[in-house]
Motif scaffolding. Structure first.
Motif, short mmCIF file in Angstrom:
data_model
loop_
_atom_site.label_atom_id
_atom_site.label_comp_id
_atom_site.label_asym_id
_atom_site.label_seq_id
_atom_site.Cartn_x
_atom_site.Cartn_y
_atom_site.Cartn_z
N THR A 82 0.85 -1.19 0.00
CA THR A 82 0.00 0.00 0.00
C THR A 82 0.89 1.24 0.00
O THR A 82 2.06 1.16 -0.37
CB THR A 82 -1.00 -0.03 1.19
OG1 THR A 82 -1.84 1.10 1.14
CG2 THR A 82 -0.32 -0.15 2.52
N ILE A 83 0.35 2.38 0.39
CA ILE A 83 1.11 3.65 0.41
C ILE A 83 1.11 4.20 1.83
O ILE A 83 0.07 4.22 2.50
CB ILE A 83 0.49 4.68 -0.56
CG1 ILE A 83 0.57 4.16 -1.99
CG2 ILE A 83 1.19 6.04 -0.44
CD1 ILE A 83 -0.14 5.04 -3.02
N GLY A 84 2.27 4.65 2.30
CA GLY A 84 2.39 5.23 3.63
C GLY A 84 1.71 6.58 3.72
O GLY A 84 1.74 7.36 2.78
N HIS A 120 -2.45 3.79 3.86
CA HIS A 120 -3.76 3.99 3.26
C HIS A 120 -4.60 2.72 3.35
O HIS A 120 -4.07 1.60 3.28
CB HIS A 120 -3.60 4.40 1.79
CG HIS A 120 -3.15 5.81 1.62
ND1 HIS A 120 -4.02 6.84 1.30
CD2 HIS A 120 -1.93 6.39 1.75
CE1 HIS A 120 -3.36 7.97 1.23
NE2 HIS A 120 -2.07 7.73 1.51
N SER A 121 -5.91 2.89 3.50
CA SER A 121 -6.85 1.77 3.52
C SER A 121 -6.90 1.12 2.14
O SER A 121 -6.52 1.74 1.13
CB SER A 121 -8.24 2.26 3.92
OG SER A 121 -8.18 2.84 5.21
N VAL A 138 -5.66 0.48 -3.52
CA VAL A 138 -5.28 1.40 -2.45
C VAL A 138 -6.21 2.61 -2.50
O VAL A 138 -6.34 3.26 -3.55
CB VAL A 138 -3.81 1.84 -2.59
CG1 VAL A 138 -3.45 2.83 -1.48
CG2 VAL A 138 -2.88 0.63 -2.56
N LEU A 139 -6.86 2.90 -1.38
CA LEU A 139 -7.81 4.01 -1.31
C LEU A 139 -7.11 5.30 -0.86
O LEU A 139 -6.02 5.27 -0.30
CB LEU A 139 -8.93 3.67 -0.33
CG LEU A 139 -9.74 2.41 -0.67
CD1 LEU A 139 -10.72 2.09 0.44
CD2 LEU A 139 -10.46 2.57 -2.00
N ARG A 189 -3.21 6.15 -5.54
CA ARG A 189 -4.43 5.80 -4.82
C ARG A 189 -5.65 5.98 -5.73
O ARG A 189 -5.63 6.78 -6.66
CB ARG A 189 -4.58 6.70 -3.59
CG ARG A 189 -3.40 6.62 -2.65
CD ARG A 189 -3.47 7.69 -1.59
NE ARG A 189 -3.35 9.05 -2.11
CZ ARG A 189 -2.21 9.66 -2.41
NH1 ARG A 189 -1.07 9.04 -2.28
NH2 ARG A 189 -2.20 10.90 -2.84
N LEU A 190 -6.70 5.25 -5.42
CA LEU A 190 -7.97 5.40 -6.12
C LEU A 190 -8.87 6.30 -5.29
O LEU A 190 -9.16 5.99 -4.13
CB LEU A 190 -8.63 4.04 -6.34
CG LEU A 190 -9.90 4.02 -7.17
CD1 LEU A 190 -9.65 4.55 -8.59
CD2 LEU A 190 -10.46 2.61 -7.25
N SER A 191 -9.27 7.41 -5.85
CA SER A 191 -10.11 8.37 -5.12
C SER A 191 -11.55 7.89 -5.05
O SER A 191 -12.08 7.33 -6.00
CB SER A 191 -10.07 9.74 -5.80
OG SER A 191 -8.78 10.29 -5.69
N MET A 192 -12.15 8.13 -3.90
CA MET A 192 -13.57 7.84 -3.72
C MET A 192 -14.36 9.09 -4.08
O MET A 192 -13.90 10.21 -3.87
CB MET A 192 -13.84 7.42 -2.27
CG MET A 192 -13.12 6.15 -1.89
SD MET A 192 -13.45 5.64 -0.19
CE MET A 192 -12.16 6.52 0.68
#
Length: 197
Positions: A82-84, A120-121, A138-139, A189-192
């Motif tokens: 994931t991403i920190g 990241h969630s 990755v959100l 990340r994938l934006s919501m």
């Protein structure tokens, strides 16, 4: 009645597959672990049968049924790519907590968040039919992502999330965007969207 049976079975699947999946039986890599293998799942099922016979009988599974049709491995229990949150770089979280589960078309989706909020969630994507791990999405941010569901009409995945100040909200991701997303290629990340408070 069938719906209650399936929900009970899904809860059992989560328990069975999560139990016994430890770092001692995991081959380390620089990616998200894909969950326990078939042999480990069978060992877990045997353990549950012996330790909790009443619970196992409640599931209505028996030795004549192919248990692999009813189980899904839970990826990321050992590590998740994931991403920190602080350094904004790719890393491995060793403390992701799986939260919600839903079916979206041909996928089983499992939401998870970083227990220490250092990463990241994510959403783990599995093939609904083969039960194979496909990818990790990755959100944007580190919300708890405790609930996840799928809107079959609008084809959106709805996720419990939070505002930047910590208030509860729900957000969505179009299924088409989730399908097109590839963390290993994009490193982003994938934006919501459609955030509702």
């Amino acid at each position: 009645m069938k719906k209650i049976y399936l929900l009970s079975l899904l809860a059992l699947v989560t328990i069975l597959v999560g139990c016994g999946h430890t770092s001692s039986n995991y081959t380390h890599s620089k990616d998200t672990d894909k969950g326990p293998n078939t042999s480990q799942i069978e060992d877990n099922i045997t353990s549950v049968k012996l330790s909790y016979p009443d619970f196992f009988n409640f599931t209505q599974l028996d030795d004549d049924k192919d248990i692999s049709k009813y189980t899904y491995p839970v990826p990321g229990l050992i590590q998740t790519k994931t991403i920190g949150m602080k350094h904004n770089k790719t890393g491995l979280s060793h403390e992701m907590d799986p939260q919600g589960v839903t079916i979206a078309e041909d996928y089983l989706l499992i939401s998870a968040y970083s227990h220490g909020h250092e990463y990241h969630s994510v959403i783990y994507v599995l093939d609904k039919h083969t039960h194979e791990y496909i990818k990790t999405v990755v959100l944007d941010g580190d919300p708890h992502v405790g609930g996840i569901t799928y809107d079959t009409k609008a084809k959106n995945i709805w996720i419990c999330s939070e505002t930047p100040v910590g208030s509860a909200q729900i957000s969505s991701i179009p299924l088409a965007e989730l399908e097109a997303y590839h963390f290993n290629k994009q490193k982003n990340r994938l934006s919501m969207i459609n955030k509702l408070i």
